[in-house]
Design a protein around this motif. Structure first.
Motif, short mmCIF file in Angstrom:
data_model
loop_
_atom_site.label_atom_id
_atom_site.label_comp_id
_atom_site.label_asym_id
_atom_site.label_seq_id
_atom_site.Cartn_x
_atom_site.Cartn_y
_atom_site.Cartn_z
N GLU A 162 6.90 5.90 -6.00
CA GLU A 162 7.72 4.71 -5.74
C GLU A 162 8.44 4.24 -6.99
OE1 GLU A 162 7.94 3.10 -2.61
OE2 GLU A 162 6.83 4.82 -1.83
N LYS A 163 8.14 4.90 -8.12
CA LYS A 163 8.74 4.52 -9.41
C LYS A 163 8.50 3.04 -9.71
CE LYS A 163 12.38 8.07 -9.22
NZ LYS A 163 11.83 8.77 -8.05
N ASN A 164 7.25 2.65 -9.54
CA ASN A 164 6.87 1.25 -9.72
C ASN A 164 5.45 1.19 -10.27
OD1 ASN A 164 6.23 -1.45 -9.56
ND2 ASN A 164 6.96 -1.73 -7.47
N LYS A 165 5.34 0.99 -11.58
CA LYS A 165 4.04 1.00 -12.24
C LYS A 165 3.13 -0.13 -11.76
CE LYS A 165 1.29 2.58 -15.55
NZ LYS A 165 0.74 3.95 -15.53
N SER A 166 3.72 -1.25 -11.30
CA SER A 166 2.89 -2.39 -10.88
C SER A 166 2.05 -2.06 -9.66
CB SER A 166 3.78 -3.61 -10.60
OG SER A 166 4.60 -3.38 -9.48
N ILE A 167 2.45 -1.08 -8.85
CA ILE A 167 1.67 -0.68 -7.67
C ILE A 167 0.27 -0.24 -8.09
CG2 ILE A 167 1.45 1.11 -5.88
CD1 ILE A 167 4.47 0.95 -5.51
N GLN A 168 0.20 0.52 -9.16
CA GLN A 168 -1.10 1.00 -9.65
C GLN A 168 -1.99 -0.17 -10.03
OE1 GLN A 168 -0.84 4.13 -12.60
NE2 GLN A 168 -2.77 3.55 -13.55
N GLU A 169 -1.44 -1.16 -10.71
CA GLU A 169 -2.22 -2.32 -11.14
C GLU A 169 -2.74 -3.12 -9.94
OE1 GLU A 169 0.43 -4.50 -13.62
OE2 GLU A 169 0.63 -2.88 -15.10
N VAL A 170 -1.90 -3.30 -8.93
CA VAL A 170 -2.29 -4.08 -7.76
C VAL A 170 -3.42 -3.39 -6.99
CG1 VAL A 170 -1.50 -4.93 -5.51
CG2 VAL A 170 -0.05 -5.20 -7.52
N ILE A 171 -3.30 -2.07 -6.80
CA ILE A 171 -4.31 -1.34 -6.01
C ILE A 171 -5.63 -1.22 -6.77
CG2 ILE A 171 -4.86 0.90 -4.97
CD1 ILE A 171 -1.95 1.20 -4.22
N LEU A 172 -5.57 -1.14 -8.09
CA LEU A 172 -6.81 -1.02 -8.87
C LEU A 172 -7.55 -2.35 -9.00
CD1 LEU A 172 -5.83 1.38 -11.81
CD2 LEU A 172 -7.03 1.92 -9.68
N HIS A 173 -6.87 -3.45 -8.76
CA HIS A 173 -7.49 -4.77 -8.95
C HIS A 173 -8.76 -4.95 -8.11
CE1 HIS A 173 -6.79 -9.40 -9.39
NE2 HIS A 173 -7.66 -8.94 -10.26
N PRO A 174 -8.77 -4.67 -6.80
CA PRO A 174 -10.01 -4.84 -6.04
C PRO A 174 -11.11 -3.86 -6.46
CG PRO A 174 -8.30 -3.84 -4.67
CD PRO A 174 -7.62 -4.32 -5.92
N LEU A 175 -10.74 -2.66 -6.94
CA LEU A 175 -11.76 -1.73 -7.42
C LEU A 175 -12.44 -2.27 -8.67
CD1 LEU A 175 -13.14 1.09 -7.31
CD2 LEU A 175 -11.31 1.91 -8.80
N GLN A 176 -11.65 -2.84 -9.57
CA GLN A 176 -12.22 -3.43 -10.78
C GLN A 176 -13.16 -4.57 -10.42
OE1 GLN A 176 -8.47 -4.43 -12.51
NE2 GLN A 176 -8.13 -2.40 -13.38
N ALA A 177 -12.77 -5.38 -9.43
CA ALA A 177 -13.62 -6.49 -8.99
C ALA A 177 -14.91 -5.97 -8.35
CB ALA A 177 -12.85 -7.36 -8.00
N LEU A 178 -14.80 -4.92 -7.53
CA LEU A 178 -15.97 -4.33 -6.90
C LEU A 178 -16.97 -3.87 -7.94
CD1 LEU A 178 -17.56 -3.01 -4.53
CD2 LEU A 178 -16.09 -1.00 -4.83
N CYS A 179 -16.50 -3.13 -8.94
CA CYS A 179 -17.40 -2.62 -9.98
C CYS A 179 -18.02 -3.77 -10.77
CB CYS A 179 -16.64 -1.67 -10.91
SG CYS A 179 -16.15 -0.13 -10.12
N SER A 180 -17.23 -4.80 -11.06
CA SER A 180 -17.74 -5.96 -11.80
C SER A 180 -18.85 -6.65 -11.02
CB SER A 180 -16.59 -6.94 -12.07
OG SER A 180 -17.08 -8.11 -12.72
N PHE A 181 -18.64 -6.88 -9.73
CA PHE A 181 -19.67 -7.51 -8.90
C PHE A 181 -20.95 -6.67 -8.88
CE2 PHE A 181 -16.31 -9.88 -6.28
CZ PHE A 181 -16.62 -11.10 -6.88
N GLN A 182 -20.79 -5.37 -8.69
CA GLN A 182 -21.97 -4.50 -8.60
C GLN A 182 -22.75 -4.49 -9.91
OE1 GLN A 182 -21.39 -4.28 -4.93
NE2 GLN A 182 -22.99 -2.90 -5.64
N LEU A 183 -22.04 -4.47 -11.03
CA LEU A 183 -22.71 -4.48 -12.33
C LEU A 183 -23.43 -5.80 -12.57
CD1 LEU A 183 -19.98 -2.71 -14.49
CD2 LEU A 183 -22.16 -1.75 -13.77
N GLN A 184 -22.85 -6.89 -12.06
CA GLN A 184 -23.50 -8.21 -12.20
C GLN A 184 -24.77 -8.31 -11.37
OE1 GLN A 184 -20.67 -11.36 -11.29
NE2 GLN A 184 -19.07 -10.33 -12.47
N HIS A 185 -24.87 -7.47 -10.34
CA HIS A 185 -26.03 -7.55 -9.44
C HIS A 185 -26.95 -6.34 -9.57
CE1 HIS A 185 -23.37 -10.58 -7.69
NE2 HIS A 185 -24.45 -11.11 -7.15
#
Length: 225
Positions: A162-185
């Motif tokens: 799509e020639k749009n780097k921001s797409i990668q950042e948006v899609i990775l955001h919930p994955l980063q949150a998932l890993c953060s939650f799991q590490l906290q628990h």
């Protein structure tokens, strides 16, 4: 479908991302029962007509006529690394019509089985991603540092197509949150098998199978497998 205190909805885009590329996720049946899957997060980021999930091991033209048509389309790509794959950054989509990408979702051995035992998947142009980023899916063990989850592959691929780097950042955001939650628990950071072997941290019994031992040797010596 998660408890409120670890809900991932606030980390999803407010509206589905507007993309022209359609993803076909070919999912191994075993992935459906995994608790920490990434494909549901990916699907939540995209419009329903741009992320289609097909579950199974074997796909033929009689049972999947739509998929067969997609595989014969010259604008369809399949993301699977190998000697015959072209780096996605170097691929030019043949026409101005929306393109399609097929991604196989499963363990590496499951993905290999699906790719080689379904002749339909040999029809599209085979592409791969340059090993330039490390996986952020740190709560699961990957073979090497640059092996990515299905969501990460889709995020990188879509940002390129799509020639749009921001797409990668948006899609990775919930994955980063998932890993953060799991590490906290109580979850632990999982280093790749490559990292563990190179640093003498691999604490499981070494396999007796010569083929598996050879694969481990290749990982330690930084040889692509």
């Amino acid at each position: 479908s998660r408890p409120q205190k670890v809900c991932l909805c606030p980390f999803l885009p407010v509206h589905p991302l507007k993309v022209s590329t359609c993803l076909y996720i070919i999912q191994h049946p075993a992935e459906e029962s995994r608790v920490l899957r990434t494909v549901p997060l990916l699907a939540a980021c995209l419009p329903p007509d741009k992320c289609k999930i097909l579950v199974g091991r074997r796909f033929n033209e009689d049972r999947y006529p739509e998929l067969a048509t997609v595989c014969r389309n010259p604008n369809t790509l399949i993301l699977y690394p190998g000697a015959e794959a072209t780096n996605l950054e170097e691929v030019e989509v043949m026409s101005s019509s929306p393109s399609v990408m097929i991604i196989i979702d499963g363990t590496w051995s499951q993905a290999k089985d699906i790719f080689y035992k379904n002749s339909l998947f040999r029809l599209p142009k085979q592409v791969q991603l340059k090993p330039s980023i490390s996986s952020q899916y740190v709560i699961r063990t990957q073979p090497t540092n640059t092996c990515l989850s299905t969501l990460e592959c889709a995020a990188v691929a879509l940002s390129i197509m799509e020639k749009n780097k921001s797409i990668q950042e948006v899609i990775l955001h919930p994955l980063q949150a998932l890993c953060s939650f799991q590490l906290q628990h109580g979850a632990q950071i999982h280093h790749s098998k490559e990292h563990l072997l190179k640093n003498g941290l691999y604490d499981k019994p070494m396999p007796k199978n010569k083929r598996k031992l050879r694969r481990m040797e290749l990982l330690v010596n930084n040889i692509k497998i």
